[in-house]
Design a protein around this motif. Structure first.
Motif, PDB file in Angstrom:
ATOM      1  N   LEU A  59      -7.295  45.073 -14.343  1.00  0.00           N
ATOM      2  CA  LEU A  59      -7.379  45.489 -15.736  1.00  0.00           C
ATOM      3  C   LEU A  59      -7.527  47.000 -15.846  1.00  0.00           C
ATOM      4  N   GLY A  60      -6.609  47.641 -16.549  1.00  0.00           N
ATOM      5  CA  GLY A  60      -6.698  49.071 -16.814  1.00  0.00           C
ATOM      6  C   GLY A  60      -7.417  49.334 -18.125  1.00  0.00           C
ATOM      7  N   VAL A  61      -8.240  50.383 -18.148  1.00  0.00           N
ATOM      8  CA  VAL A  61      -8.982  50.756 -19.354  1.00  0.00           C
ATOM      9  C   VAL A  61      -8.431  52.091 -19.854  1.00  0.00           C
ATOM     10  N   LEU A  62      -7.842  52.075 -21.048  1.00  0.00           N
ATOM     11  CA  LEU A  62      -7.239  53.260 -21.634  1.00  0.00           C
ATOM     12  C   LEU A  62      -8.055  53.728 -22.826  1.00  0.00           C
ATOM     13  N   SER A 207      -8.104  55.343 -16.002  1.00  0.00           N
ATOM     14  CA  SER A 207      -7.288  56.503 -15.641  1.00  0.00           C
ATOM     15  C   SER A 207      -6.738  57.136 -16.912  1.00  0.00           C
ATOM     16  N   HIS A 208      -6.587  58.467 -16.884  1.00  0.00           N
ATOM     17  CA  HIS A 208      -5.931  59.161 -17.993  1.00  0.00           C
ATOM     18  C   HIS A 208      -4.416  59.072 -17.858  1.00  0.00           C
ATOM     19  N   SER A 209      -3.959  58.601 -16.708  1.00  0.00           N
ATOM     20  CA  SER A 209      -2.525  58.508 -16.457  1.00  0.00           C
ATOM     21  C   SER A 209      -2.010  57.130 -16.877  1.00  0.00           C
ATOM     22  N   LEU A 210      -1.249  57.094 -17.957  1.00  0.00           N
ATOM     23  CA  LEU A 210      -0.676  55.838 -18.426  1.00  0.00           C
ATOM     24  C   LEU A 210       0.261  55.246 -17.383  1.00  0.00           C
ATOM     25  N   GLU A 211       1.034  56.101 -16.715  1.00  0.00           N
ATOM     26  CA  GLU A 211       1.968  55.627 -15.695  1.00  0.00           C
ATOM     27  C   GLU A 211       1.228  54.990 -14.522  1.00  0.00           C
ATOM     28  N   GLN A 212       0.072  55.565 -14.159  1.00  0.00           N
ATOM     29  CA  GLN A 212      -0.717  55.012 -13.060  1.00  0.00           C
ATOM     30  C   GLN A 212      -1.267  53.637 -13.426  1.00  0.00           C
ATOM     31  N   VAL A 213      -1.734  53.482 -14.644  1.00  0.00           N
ATOM     32  CA  VAL A 213      -2.240  52.189 -15.105  1.00  0.00           C
ATOM     33  C   VAL A 213      -1.112  51.161 -15.107  1.00  0.00           C
ATOM     34  N   LYS A 214       0.069  51.554 -15.576  1.00  0.00           N
ATOM     35  CA  LYS A 214       1.216  50.630 -15.604  1.00  0.00           C
ATOM     36  C   LYS A 214       1.625  50.215 -14.187  1.00  0.00           C
ATOM     37  N   ARG A 215       1.494  51.160 -13.252  1.00  0.00           N
ATOM     38  CA  ARG A 215       1.911  50.882 -11.875  1.00  0.00           C
ATOM     39  C   ARG A 215       0.913  49.988 -11.138  1.00  0.00           C
ATOM     40  N   LEU A 216      -0.378  50.168 -11.411  1.00  0.00           N
ATOM     41  CA  LEU A 216      -1.407  49.495 -10.626  1.00  0.00           C
ATOM     42  C   LEU A 216      -2.008  48.249 -11.284  1.00  0.00           C
ATOM     43  N   CYS A 217      -1.854  48.107 -12.601  1.00  0.00           N
ATOM     44  CA  CYS A 217      -2.554  47.030 -13.310  1.00  0.00           C
ATOM     45  C   CYS A 217      -1.573  46.021 -13.917  1.00  0.00           C
ATOM     46  N   ASP A 218      -2.057  44.799 -14.140  1.00  0.00           N
ATOM     47  CA  ASP A 218      -1.233  43.793 -14.807  1.00  0.00           C
ATOM     48  C   ASP A 218      -1.693  43.538 -16.247  1.00  0.00           C
ATOM     49  N   VAL A 234      -0.173  44.639 -19.598  1.00  0.00           N
ATOM     50  CA  VAL A 234      -0.209  46.095 -19.505  1.00  0.00           C
ATOM     51  C   VAL A 234       0.952  46.756 -20.238  1.00  0.00           C
ATOM     52  N   GLU A 235       2.149  46.207 -20.173  1.00  0.00           N
ATOM     53  CA  GLU A 235       3.298  46.836 -20.839  1.00  0.00           C
ATOM     54  C   GLU A 235       3.112  46.864 -22.357  1.00  0.00           C
ATOM     55  N   LYS A 236       2.603  45.761 -22.902  1.00  0.00           N
ATOM     56  CA  LYS A 236       2.368  45.678 -24.344  1.00  0.00           C
ATOM     57  C   LYS A 236       1.294  46.679 -24.782  1.00  0.00           C
ATOM     58  N   VAL A 237       0.184  46.715 -24.053  1.00  0.00           N
ATOM     59  CA  VAL A 237      -0.920  47.611 -24.402  1.00  0.00           C
ATOM     60  C   VAL A 237      -0.510  49.066 -24.198  1.00  0.00           C
ATOM     61  N   ILE A 240       1.276  50.303 -27.235  1.00  0.00           N
ATOM     62  CA  ILE A 240       0.328  50.572 -28.331  1.00  0.00           C
ATOM     63  C   ILE A 240      -0.370  51.910 -28.101  1.00  0.00           C
ATOM     64  N   TYR A 241      -0.807  52.139 -26.850  1.00  0.00           N
ATOM     65  CA  TYR A 241      -1.528  53.375 -26.528  1.00  0.00           C
ATOM     66  C   TYR A 241      -0.621  54.598 -26.695  1.00  0.00           C
ATOM     67  N   LYS A 242       0.625  54.452 -26.295  1.00  0.00           N
ATOM     68  CA  LYS A 242       1.582  55.561 -26.427  1.00  0.00           C
ATOM     69  C   LYS A 242       1.769  55.929 -27.902  1.00  0.00           C
ATOM     70  N   ASN A 243       1.858  54.924 -28.762  1.00  0.00           N
ATOM     71  CA  ASN A 243       1.990  55.179 -30.196  1.00  0.00           C
ATOM     72  C   ASN A 243       0.748  55.843 -30.774  1.00  0.00           C
ATOM     73  N   MET A 244      -0.424  55.467 -30.231  1.00  0.00           N
ATOM     74  CA  MET A 244      -1.693  56.051 -30.705  1.00  0.00           C
ATOM     75  C   MET A 244      -1.804  57.529 -30.338  1.00  0.00           C
ATOM     76  N   THR A 245      -1.230  57.923 -29.205  1.00  0.00           N
ATOM     77  CA  THR A 245      -1.443  59.272 -28.679  1.00  0.00           C
ATOM     78  C   THR A 245      -0.279  60.228 -28.955  1.00  0.00           C
ATOM     79  N   GLU A 246       0.790  59.726 -29.555  1.00  0.00           N
ATOM     80  CA  GLU A 246       1.942  60.606 -29.842  1.00  0.00           C
ATOM     81  C   GLU A 246       1.762  61.336 -31.164  1.00  0.00           C
TER      82      GLU A 246
END
Length: 246
Positions: A59-62, A207-218, A234-237, A240-246
């Motif tokens: 589980l990744g925490v963003l 992690s602050h790295s979205l790509e790292q979370v996508k790579r390592l977490c499900d 992880v892909e769905k979340v 959502i996170y990308k939309n929140m931070t753009e």
């Protein structure tokens, strides 16, 4: 707690009392405390947090800075006790948080291996058995006999990582630790963590790295101002996170 669940977080909240005014010394604090003149602002770093992690899930925490990510990891690992709610875990936990924070600067690297290992709950016999493996992985060589106060921050982190990961955990708690040390050690530390993943360890990862979370977490969650605002694959979340931070 179900047999297939490794971590259960139920209605967890963490409250901090922030001083309303500055208190310059202990005497002034005691006087104000006795007279009940101390005034606080109540701050909830986390509120109404609920989720489960099944055995073997990652589980990744963003969340943005100040969203409560590190506080959550400290509660799950047992460093902090929640103000409300309950956390249940099953199995041996390896918390990779603030690596080297428990080191004593006057002690050598060798002495700190035993000190930090004891903080993590390792027996002396276990550390004796794993000592050479810890030193070898850290790459510190003869510096292991040098006081920690002479280490760079990267050297401390390398030693802390090497001690914390020598155990074979059921649960791995990671807080930005894959960014420690130089590039060579970052690759080495990520490979070590990935080998733990392959053994089926349960992971809670900030992690602050979205790509790292996508790579390592499900799976992933998003914290926003101390509240859980998204939870799922992880892909769905991540979207959502990308939309929140753009």
């Amino acid at each position: 707690m179900k047999n297939n669940v490794a971590i259960s977080v139920e209605n967890v909240g963490m409250r901090f009392n922030l001083n309303h005014e500055r208190v310059d010394n202990l005497k002034e604090y005691v006087i104000k405390f006795i007279k009940r003149d101390l005034k606080y602002n109540e701050f909830w770093a986390l509120k109404d947090i609920n989720f489960e992690i099944k055995k073997g899930e990652r589980l990744g925490v963003l969340g943005l800075n100040g969203s409560g990510k590190s506080t959550l990891l400290k509660i799950v690992s047992g460093v902090l006790k929640p103000s409300v709610g309950e956390v249940k875990t099953r199995g041996v936990i390896a918390p990779l948080l603030e690596l080297g924070a428990g080191f004593s600067p006057e002690y050598t690297g060798r002495e700190n291996i035993y000190l930090y290992g004891a903080v993590l709950g390792f027996t002396r016999e276990f550390i004796d058995e794993k000592f050479d493996e810890i030193v070898d992985f850290s790459g510190l060589g003869e510096f292991i006999e040098v006081p920690i106060k002479n280490y760079s921050s990267g050297m401390k982190a390398r030693l802390g990582f090497s001690i914390a990961t020598v155990v074979e955990p059921d649960i791995l708690i990671l807080d930005e630790v894959l960014s420690v040390g130089d590039k060579k050690f970052r690759v080495k530390s990520e490979n070590k963590v990935m080998s733990m993943f392959d053994s089926g360890v349960t992971v809670l990862f900030v992690s602050h790295s979205l790509e790292q979370v996508k790579r390592l977490c499900d799976k992933a969650i998003i914290l926003d101002s101390g509240r859980l605002v998204a939870h799922g694959p992880v892909e769905k979340v991540a979207r959502i996170y990308k939309n929140m931070t753009e």
